[in-house]
Design a protein around this motif. Structure first.
Motif, PDB file in Angstrom:
ATOM      1  N   ASP A 718      -5.082  -1.565  -0.038  1.00 63.50           N
ATOM      2  CA  ASP A 718      -3.642  -1.174  -0.193  1.00 63.50           C
ATOM      3  C   ASP A 718      -3.491   0.086  -0.917  1.00 63.50           C
ATOM      4  OD1 ASP A 718      -1.068  -0.789  -0.608  1.00 63.50           O
ATOM      5  OD2 ASP A 718      -0.644  -2.781  -1.150  1.00 63.50           O
ATOM      6  N   ASP A 719      -3.089   1.412  -0.259  1.00 63.47           N
ATOM      7  CA  ASP A 719      -3.009   2.716  -1.066  1.00 63.47           C
ATOM      8  C   ASP A 719      -1.476   2.730  -1.488  1.00 63.47           C
ATOM      9  OD1 ASP A 719      -1.450   3.030   1.232  1.00 63.47           O
ATOM     10  OD2 ASP A 719      -2.608   4.720   1.815  1.00 63.47           O
ATOM     11  N   GLY A 720      -0.816   1.833  -1.394  1.00 63.19           N
ATOM     12  CA  GLY A 720       0.589   1.796  -2.099  1.00 63.19           C
ATOM     13  C   GLY A 720       1.544   2.055  -1.051  1.00 63.19           C
ATOM     14  N   THR A 721       1.200   2.613   0.168  1.00 61.63           N
ATOM     15  CA  THR A 721       2.160   2.834   1.304  1.00 61.63           C
ATOM     16  C   THR A 721       1.855   1.816   2.334  1.00 61.63           C
ATOM     17  OG1 THR A 721       1.936   5.356   0.903  1.00 61.63           O
ATOM     18  CG2 THR A 721       2.855   4.521   2.975  1.00 61.63           C
ATOM     19  N   VAL A 722       0.520   1.784   2.973  1.00 58.50           N
ATOM     20  CA  VAL A 722       0.160   0.834   3.944  1.00 58.50           C
ATOM     21  C   VAL A 722      -1.232  -0.173   3.458  1.00 58.50           C
ATOM     22  CG1 VAL A 722       1.098   2.274   5.835  1.00 58.50           C
ATOM     23  CG2 VAL A 722      -1.408   2.450   5.033  1.00 58.50           C
ATOM     24  N   SER A 772       2.685  -1.383   7.285  1.00 56.76           N
ATOM     25  CA  SER A 772       3.792  -0.780   6.298  1.00 56.76           C
ATOM     26  C   SER A 772       3.981  -1.779   5.306  1.00 56.76           C
ATOM     27  CB  SER A 772       4.676  -0.296   7.024  1.00 56.76           C
ATOM     28  OG  SER A 772       5.775   0.212   5.940  1.00 56.76           O
ATOM     29  N   ASP A 773       3.782  -1.235   3.823  1.00 60.47           N
ATOM     30  CA  ASP A 773       4.001  -2.021   2.728  1.00 60.47           C
ATOM     31  C   ASP A 773       5.859  -2.220   2.729  1.00 60.47           C
ATOM     32  OD1 ASP A 773       1.596  -2.200   2.077  1.00 60.47           O
ATOM     33  OD2 ASP A 773       1.418  -0.955   0.678  1.00 60.47           O
ATOM     34  N   ILE A 774       6.401  -1.322   3.183  1.00 67.12           N
ATOM     35  CA  ILE A 774       7.928  -1.055   3.016  1.00 67.12           C
ATOM     36  C   ILE A 774       8.500  -1.886   4.225  1.00 67.12           C
ATOM     37  CG2 ILE A 774       9.659   0.354   2.913  1.00 67.12           C
ATOM     38  CD1 ILE A 774       7.908   2.694   2.075  1.00 67.12           C
TER      39      ILE A 774
END
Length: 1001
Positions: A718-722, A772-774
């Motif tokens: 997890d890179d913070g975005t995906v 996507s993390d969002i």
């Protein structure tokens, strides 16, 4: 990386290099097809009867019997079979034992089989027509049962129809084929009633109660009290009860099963009481011999033969528990001196004809003649009584079985009864001139010959003076061949004639009163004198089995009687002087008829009686046999569908088995598929295998594709975005074409050949998914092909020599030895040889202790034997060295674990086995699963060419373990072993438990 369980199997390259012989049976004894049968087909109204030319003289009679039985049973069961009934006939029991339709060995006691896949009835012609008639009727009942219970569908025995207990099925078949008027079953019931051993409802299916006899008696009671139509009603209720016999009884009679059994018990006791009061147990009629006093070991003591001087006795017994053998005993005490034959370990004799035959002492008392079967053919064998050595042996290729030899006084001629083409006749063989003379030439049953002391006459048993099954004594003039009726009774059976030493008197067995007893009668005629007055009867296993012997030179006889559930031996001194023994006729009036008493008369005729309907043979058609494959069964098809964020997955599979009517040609096809990874073709498992069993040489082949798929998941990133998910999929696809041949030399030894081609291909792909993390949506889904190992193309050729005469003792072998020596050459992408040598020995120095030992070597040799792509051989499997299972190692023990890996391994095992429960235990038990304890010591070493074993001059030392094992036979399904083991070469020493499902080596 996190490994996911593979979808098919672990992709071990070692599996790809398994030799062709791995598809054959590793050990095991052989079912030898000594000859190839040229079958024809006789078509009747309801039957397709398969026979071969040797049976041509008897097949029409068998066809008439079958059609008459069909008329009888379709009426009794109010049912017509849903399709034509196959009936496969063999001319003799040795021929029948070679059938492919029934897998595994068929013992002498198997008179016929009705199998469920194609509802085939398979049986040998039994010699006397009445005996063949009974077997056909019995087996046809099973065909009706299968058809009714299975609703006309095949596969009854595969769990697709109700599974009713043996007493229900076999007892019904005996009742409908014999009726209630059966002296032999009546003998069993009198014995059970007198010993208070009638089973209650819960124990009717206990194996201690022979289902044929007790089941027949119970059905006779039901039919006698409630009318024979209740049999069909209860059977059809069984089809609706899902195999619950209690529900079937309740539905068919509206009476609780417990009440039915209580009524049956009372009827049997009432029927037996007056007979028991008027008769005697066998122990009061003769001196019981020690040979008969083993009540768990040796419950069968059969076909006694007294030496001419009356001092020695030969008889058949299963006292060893491994096989029926011929034993020599002191005729006065019965103390057994030794076994004369050892068929369990010696492949020469395939069978000893112990059910329907006895042997005969030579006039000088030095040798013994018996009929036997060797290599699929009947033999007349003469054994040295002192050593057991074969002195003479004659093989008769045009006969099926040789029974009841009798020496002429001249000492070089023997008369015997033989089955040839399904018919029984009398023959004389001259050991000096090697000439065979046939004495009778007709369809009558001529059995149990006995040569007179002066050599001028032969007494024998025949049905030529009445209807089939009406056995009378006859006397033949040897010089002229003239036959005249002998003395005896005009009713009941009259069998087993024996001459007095002076030739003036005949002894014989008759059940004209309903109970089989011994009689004597002047040869010139007169009223027979009854010598025994038994409650049970003078009897062998069947109603025609020879059951007594008179000494040639002294006034003495020995007989077999059924009593207490055993066949025991008894001696009578001076039988010529015994007064008449009898019971009141009024008491014996219905002794041979199973209760209830009084009962409704059994009015339906059996097929053998003269009032049976005529069958017009003009309507029979004969055609050649044309083998064609038809479906035997389909495995449960499976189809599965799964859906998720990764897409749709579909999988399933099915296997089908095909064969021809004689099971000479066998085909298996299978298909399994899954669309995992999006590569449908890569995930198809398919195969076709064919086996040809038409002759002694069995051959077959297979074509298959077997994919092995495994998957590896990386930990999510997890890179913070995906969040990235990665899956590595690895395929190993094994495609095989193979040919295998097996040739058995004997039932113990065979040679196997194999050859084939194997192609192993590999594919790797990596699927990457970004979520996507969002939004939680899939934003990337890519699949890339990665480099994979090079394809392998391998040709294999192997040969193996296999021997196995070991005797299984319930949880492990206890006698004999076995070995497998094999080598397989592998060429192509890799070049190497696989070599296997496996030898095992089992001895029983003192019963019940068994010493067992094994020496095994398996290794790869040749240019690529050490190739790094090959998976290492592993020494620590529980079947090799106990205490070194790979799952039990810790990180601190890596050095020891590495000692278990290599390209070659050698193993030695020793065990002291002690049966605790079961027939072989120190205190024999029956009706419980066998349990065995063992003390063991294991040693083994694995090595590579670069690091040889210590005994080869290298540094690799063996690993060893010791401990105790406890084995339990789980109701014949599997053997569970629990070990308390101490591995001697592990850093973490100590004792611990391990469990495995495996028999002892």
């Amino acid at each position: 990386m996190i490994r996911r369980a593979p979808l098919y199997a672990a992709p071990l390259l070692a599996l790809a290099l398994l030799s062709g012989t791995a598809h054959a049976q590793y050990f095991g004894q052989n079912k030898v097809r000594y000859r190839r049968f040229d079958f024809k087909v006789l078509k009747t109204e309801h039957f397709d009867i398969y026979y071969y030319p040797e049976e041509a003289a008897a097949v029409d009679d068998a066809a008439r019997m079958a059609e008459r039985w069909y008329t009888r049973l379709s009426k009794a069961l109010d049912h017509e079979l849903s399709k034509r009934q196959p009936l496969v006939l063999y001319a003799s029991h040795p021929d029948f034992e070679q059938t492919n339709i029934i897998g595994g060995e068929l013992g002498e006691g198997t008179g016929g089989v009705t199998e469920a896949l194609k509802r085939r009835i398979v049986l040998p012609l039994a010699g006397p027509p009445a005996e063949t008639d009974h077997v056909i009727g019995h087996e046809l009942v099973h065909a009706f049962q299968y058809d009714i219970l299975g609703g006309g569908r095949p596969g009854f025995a595969l769990g697709q129809g109700p599974q009713l207990p043996l007493w229900f099925m076999e007892g019904m078949a005996e009742y409908l084929s014999l009726g209630p008027g059966d002296p032999h079953t009546a003998m069993w019931m009198r014995d059970a009633a007198s010993n208070n051993k009638l089973p209650d409802w819960r124990h009717l299916d206990d194996p201690r109660y022979f289902p044929y006899r007790f089941g027949q008696a119970f059905w006779a009671y039901l039919a006698g009290r409630y009318g024979e139509e209740c049999v069909a009603r209860i059977l059809k209720a069984g089809a609706r009860s899902n195999g619950d016999a209690a529900k079937a009884m309740q539905a068919g009679l509206s009476i609780a099963p417990d009440s039915l059994v209580r009524g049956w018990h009372q009827a049997v006791r009432d029927w037996n009481a007056p007979v028991a009061a008027a008769t005697e147990p066998a122990s009061k009629e003769g001196h019981v011999l020690e040979a008969a006093q083993h009540k768990v070991i040796g419950t069968l003591n059969l076909a006694p033969a007294l030496s001419p001087d009356g001092n020695d006795l030969l008889f058949f017994s299963e006292r060893s528990l491994f096989s029926i053998e011929l034993y020599l005993a002191d005729a006065h005490t019965g103390k057994v001196r030794r076994a004369i034959t050892k068929t369990a370990l010696d492949s020469h004799f395939q069978g000893l004809e112990f059910i329907n035959s006895s042997g005969a002492w030579s006039p000088d008392g030095r040798s013994f003649a018996l009929g036997a079967v060797s290599r699929g053919r009947p033999v007349l064998t003469v054994l040295d009584v002192n050593t057991g050595r074969r002195l003479h042996e004659a093989t008769f290729r045009n006969m099926g079985e040789i029974l009841n030899p009798s020496w002429a006084p001249d000492g070089h001629r023997v008369c015997f009864s033989a089955i040839a083409g399904g018919l029984t006749d009398l023959y004389v063989w001259d050991f000096q001139s090697r000439e065979l003379r046939q004495l009778t030439h007709d369809a009558a049953a001529d059995i149990e010959p006995a040569w007179s002391p002066d050599g001028a006459h032969i007494a024998f048993v025949t049905d030529r003076f009445g209807h089939p099954g009406e056995y009378r004594l006859a006397i033949m003039d040897v010089a002229t061949g003239d036959i005249r009726p002998g003395p005896g009774f005009d009713d009941g059976k009259n069998i087993d004639p024996q001459w007095s030493p002076d030739g003036a008197t005949l002894y014989f067995v008759s059940d004209h009163t309903g109970i089989s007893n011994l009689y004597r009668v002047p040869v010139a005629g007169g009223t027979p004198v009854q010598l025994t007055n038994l409650l049970t009867g003078v009897s062998g296993i069947t109603r025609l089995s020879p059951a007594f012997s008179v000494a040639r030179g002294v006034d003495r006889l020995v007989f077999t009687a059924y009593e207490g559930g055993h066949y025991d031996l008894y001696a009578i001194e001076q039988p010529s002087a015994l007064p008449a023994r009898t019971a009141p006729a009024a008491v014996l009036a219905r002794t041979d008829t199973l209760p209830p008493v009084p009962r409704k008369e059994y009015t339906e005729p059996t097929a053998a009686t003269p009032v049976s309907p005529r069958v017009d043979t003009l309507l029979f058609r004969r055609i050649g046999y044309r083998p064609g494959l038809s479906l035997d069964y389909i495995s449960q098809p499976s189809v599965g569908v799964a859906a998720g964020t990764s897409g749709l997955a579909v999988g399933g599979g099915v296997a089908l088995s095909w064969s021809d009517m004689l099971a000479n040609d066998n085909l298996i096809t299978l298909l399994s598929f899954e669309n995992a990874g999006g590569k449908f073709v890569n995930n198809v498992a398919a195969g076709v295998g064919y086996t040809n069993q038409r002759s002694r040489l069995t051959w077959g082949g297979q074509l298959s594709q077997i994919p092995y798929l495994s998957a590896l998941f990386a930990a999510p990133e997890d890179d913070g975005t995906v969040t990235r998910y990665q899956e590595l999929r690895q395929w190993e696809i094994d495609r095989t074409a193979e040919l295998d041949l097996t040739y058995p030399f004997t039932r113990f030894q065979r040679v196997e050949f194999s050859g084939g081609f194997r192609s192993i291909t590999f594919e790797n792909e990596l699927e990457v998914q970004d979520v996507s993390d969002i939004t939680g949506q899939l934003v990337l889904d890519s699949t890339a092909t990665l480099p994979a190992p090079a394809d392998l193309s391998l040709g294999t050729a192997g040969i193996a020599l296999v021997f196995d005469n070991s005797v299984f003792g319930g949880t492990s072998p206890v006698l004999g030895h076995s070995y497998r020596l094999s080598t397989t050459a592998i060429a192509g992408t890799l070049h190497l040889n696989e070599v296997l040598a496996d030898y095992r020995q089992y001895v029983m120095p003192v019963r019940p202790f068994v010493l067992a030992g094994r020496i095994l070597h398996y290794g790869r040799y040749g240019r690529d034997a050490e190739n790094s792509e090959l998976a290492d051989l592993f020494l620590g499997f529980p079947s090799l060295i106990r205490g070194y299972n790979d799952a039990s190692f810790s990180a601190a023990e890596g050095t020891v674990f590495n000692r278990l890996l290599g390209s070659k391994l050698a193993v030695g095992n020793a065990e002291l086995r002690i049966p605790l429960l079961g027939p072989l235990a120190a205190v024999p038990t029956t009706g419980v699963p066998p349990v065995e304890a063992a003390l063991f010591y294991d040693a083994g070493v694995a090595w590579r060419d670069t690091d040889k074993a210590s005994f080869l001059g290298g540094s690799r030392k063996p690993v060893t373990s010791m401990g105790t094992a406890l084995r339990l036979n789980v109701f014949g399904i599997a053997v569970a072993e629990i070990d308390y083991v101490h591995p001697n070469d592990r850093p973490l020493k100590g004792w611990y438990w391990q469990f495995a499902l495996q028999p002892g080596f």
